[in-house]
Design a protein around this motif. Structure first.
Motif, PDB file in Angstrom:
ATOM      1  N   UNK A 139       0.843  -1.194   0.000  1.00  0.00           N
ATOM      2  CA  UNK A 139       0.000   0.000   0.000  1.00  0.00           C
ATOM      3  C   UNK A 139       0.883   1.250   0.000  1.00  0.00           C
ATOM      4  N   UNK A 140       0.337   2.320  -0.500  1.00  0.00           N
ATOM      5  CA  UNK A 140       1.035   3.600  -0.541  1.00  0.00           C
ATOM      6  C   UNK A 140       1.533   3.978   0.859  1.00  0.00           C
ATOM      7  N   UNK A 141       2.774   4.426   0.937  1.00  0.00           N
ATOM      8  CA  UNK A 141       3.343   4.901   2.199  1.00  0.00           C
ATOM      9  C   UNK A 141       3.945   3.827   3.082  1.00  0.00           C
ATOM     10  N   UNK A 142       3.754   2.546   2.744  1.00  0.00           N
ATOM     11  CA  UNK A 142       4.311   1.480   3.586  1.00  0.00           C
ATOM     12  C   UNK A 142       5.830   1.402   3.445  1.00  0.00           C
ATOM     13  N   UNK A 143       6.449   0.830   4.465  1.00  0.00           N
ATOM     14  CA  UNK A 143       7.899   0.656   4.481  1.00  0.00           C
ATOM     15  C   UNK A 143       8.218  -0.809   4.182  1.00  0.00           C
ATOM     16  N   UNK A 144       9.132  -1.009   3.249  1.00  0.00           N
ATOM     17  CA  UNK A 144       9.452  -2.364   2.793  1.00  0.00           C
ATOM     18  C   UNK A 144      10.947  -2.623   2.962  1.00  0.00           C
ATOM     19  N   UNK A 145      11.290  -3.685   3.712  1.00  0.00           N
ATOM     20  CA  UNK A 145      12.681  -4.096   3.886  1.00  0.00           C
ATOM     21  C   UNK A 145      13.005  -5.165   2.844  1.00  0.00           C
ATOM     22  N   UNK A 146      14.034  -4.912   2.038  1.00  0.00           N
ATOM     23  CA  UNK A 146      14.411  -5.805   0.942  1.00  0.00           C
ATOM     24  C   UNK A 146      15.809  -6.352   1.221  1.00  0.00           C
ATOM     25  N   UNK A 147      15.910  -7.633   1.518  1.00  0.00           N
ATOM     26  CA  UNK A 147      17.218  -8.254   1.693  1.00  0.00           C
ATOM     27  C   UNK A 147      17.843  -8.530   0.327  1.00  0.00           C
ATOM     28  N   UNK A 148      19.179  -8.613   0.289  1.00  0.00           N
ATOM     29  CA  UNK A 148      19.909  -8.756  -0.984  1.00  0.00           C
ATOM     30  C   UNK A 148      19.498  -7.632  -1.935  1.00  0.00           C
ATOM     31  N   UNK A 149      19.639  -6.409  -1.439  1.00  0.00           N
ATOM     32  CA  UNK A 149      19.135  -5.247  -2.160  1.00  0.00           C
ATOM     33  C   UNK A 149      19.798  -4.965  -3.489  1.00  0.00           C
ATOM     34  N   UNK A 150      20.976  -5.525  -3.741  1.00  0.00           N
ATOM     35  CA  UNK A 150      21.656  -5.291  -5.019  1.00  0.00           C
ATOM     36  C   UNK A 150      21.558  -6.495  -5.957  1.00  0.00           C
ATOM     37  N   UNK A 151      20.730  -7.479  -5.590  1.00  0.00           N
ATOM     38  CA  UNK A 151      20.482  -8.615  -6.482  1.00  0.00           C
ATOM     39  C   UNK A 151      19.521  -8.173  -7.588  1.00  0.00           C
ATOM     40  N   UNK A 152      19.281  -9.057  -8.544  1.00  0.00           N
ATOM     41  CA  UNK A 152      18.321  -8.736  -9.587  1.00  0.00           C
ATOM     42  C   UNK A 152      16.946  -8.446  -9.031  1.00  0.00           C
ATOM     43  N   UNK A 153      16.463  -9.308  -8.122  1.00  0.00           N
ATOM     44  CA  UNK A 153      15.151  -9.096  -7.502  1.00  0.00           C
ATOM     45  C   UNK A 153      15.185  -7.842  -6.632  1.00  0.00           C
ATOM     46  N   UNK A 154      16.294  -7.633  -5.926  1.00  0.00           N
ATOM     47  CA  UNK A 154      16.412  -6.470  -5.049  1.00  0.00           C
ATOM     48  C   UNK A 154      16.311  -5.157  -5.800  1.00  0.00           C
TER      49      UNK A 154
END
Length: 332
Positions: A139-154
């Protein structure tokens, strides 16, 4: 045609290129002449003998491909013509000169995009899109933690979170990778090797934590993930690079936050479900890759290897040195 093969599970040295029969498109399938494919963690695990392809799928490695339409099986509905530039997410077979794809699985390659750039889209971007929108319900404004941030998916997830008007936060293992994530739009990034990312995330969010976690690590991160998960947060596990075992009171802590755990494997989804979010991706996201689009989405290609360099490409991914996608180019 030429294709990547291995005769028994093991290290990258087991990979080689051999000549095999070109596939024939079946009912409703399109034959694609592959110009470029890309490497994914699933290829590494399959090569080690721990991730067999789904029933009926090709045993050739490669979960994505970009190329041109070269032929049709019976029953195709005329959505494509010979020579059309297309890309596709596959259940296997992408690291070969030709692959057959169900007609509805093909996506057009955006204007002004090369086959190399396009090969970096299907697996990473469809995975990130599916995790964020169909599993995580971002949803708009939510905070999302992304592991492996420099991977293709990241890198894809960072840009998709921004597109959803939410806030992407990443972890990575080097300053170079954190810089790449920041360039892609990460609001904050933390080095999991030198700092406690859960403490840093809580500090950045002023104690609120994150609403969604995209986790490809698994067991070894569970305590830190839970520490920085917000009340009613969604923790989405789509890989187990850190193992699958959990030691401790996971459920009680999850319950105290009214949190939820979701799991997802794109490769094992049925065709109807996959086709649903792929169509949505094609309509809602793909136009932003075209030149002049605002906001503009971009793939990040780390390196390009020829088909015969497949073993070296695998070694690079296993060393976790790549930032973005490793692309495999077919012989001209």
């Amino acid at each position: 045609m030429l294709a990547v093969y291995f005769d028994c599970p093991g290290g990258p040295e087991n990979l080689y290129v051999k000549e095999v029969m070109k596939p024939q498109p079946g009912e409703g399938e399109v034959l694609v002449k592959v110009s470029a494919s890309a490497l994914n963690r699933a290829d590494i695990v399959q090569r080690r003998g721990k991730y067999p392809p789904p029933k009926g799928a090709s045993d050739i490695l490669g979960l994505e491909a970009a190329g041109s339409v070269a032929g049709f099986g019976p029953g195709c509905k005329g959505r494509w013509k010979i020579g059309d530039a297309v890309m596709a997410l596959l259940s296997g077979g992408g690291q070969a000169e030709y692959v057959t794809v169900p007609e509805g699985y093909l996506m057009p390659i955006p204007n002004d995009m090369t086959f190399i750039q396009a090969a970096a889209i299907p697996e990473a971007w469809l995975t990130a899109f599916q995790l964020l929108h169909f599993v995580g319900k971002i949803q708009k404004g939510e905070r999302v933690l992304i592991h492996a941030g420099a991977s293709g998916v990241g890198i894809a997830a960072i840009q998709l979170v921004r597109l959803a008007k939410a806030v992407p936060i990443v972890t990575a293992g080097t300053q170079e990778k954190l810089k790449a994530a920041a360039n892609a739009g990460a609001a904050a990034g933390f080095n999991y090797k030198s700092e406690d990312f859960s403490e840093k995330v809580l500090e950045f969010t002023q104690g609120a934590g994150v609403d969604i976690i995209l986790d490809c690590v698994g067991g070894s991160y569970w305590e830190k993930n839970l520490s920085c998960l917000s009340t009613d947060g969604r923790w989405i596990v789509y890989g187990l690079l850190g193992g699958g075992e959990v030691h401790g009171d996971l459920l009680a802590r999850l319950l105290s936050k009214r949190g939820s755990i979701h799991t997802s494997l794109l490769r094992s989804r049925d065709k109807e479900a996959s086709n649903g979010f792929q169509q949505s991706f094609t309509e809602d996201v793909l136009p932003y890759f075209s030149r002049g689009a605002s906001p503009h989405l971009e793939t990040l290609v780390d390196s390009i290897y020829p088909l015969h360099g497949i073993a070296e490409a695998h070694r690079l991914m296993e060393e976790n040195k790549n930032i973005g996608k490793i692309v495999i180019e077919m012989p001209a």
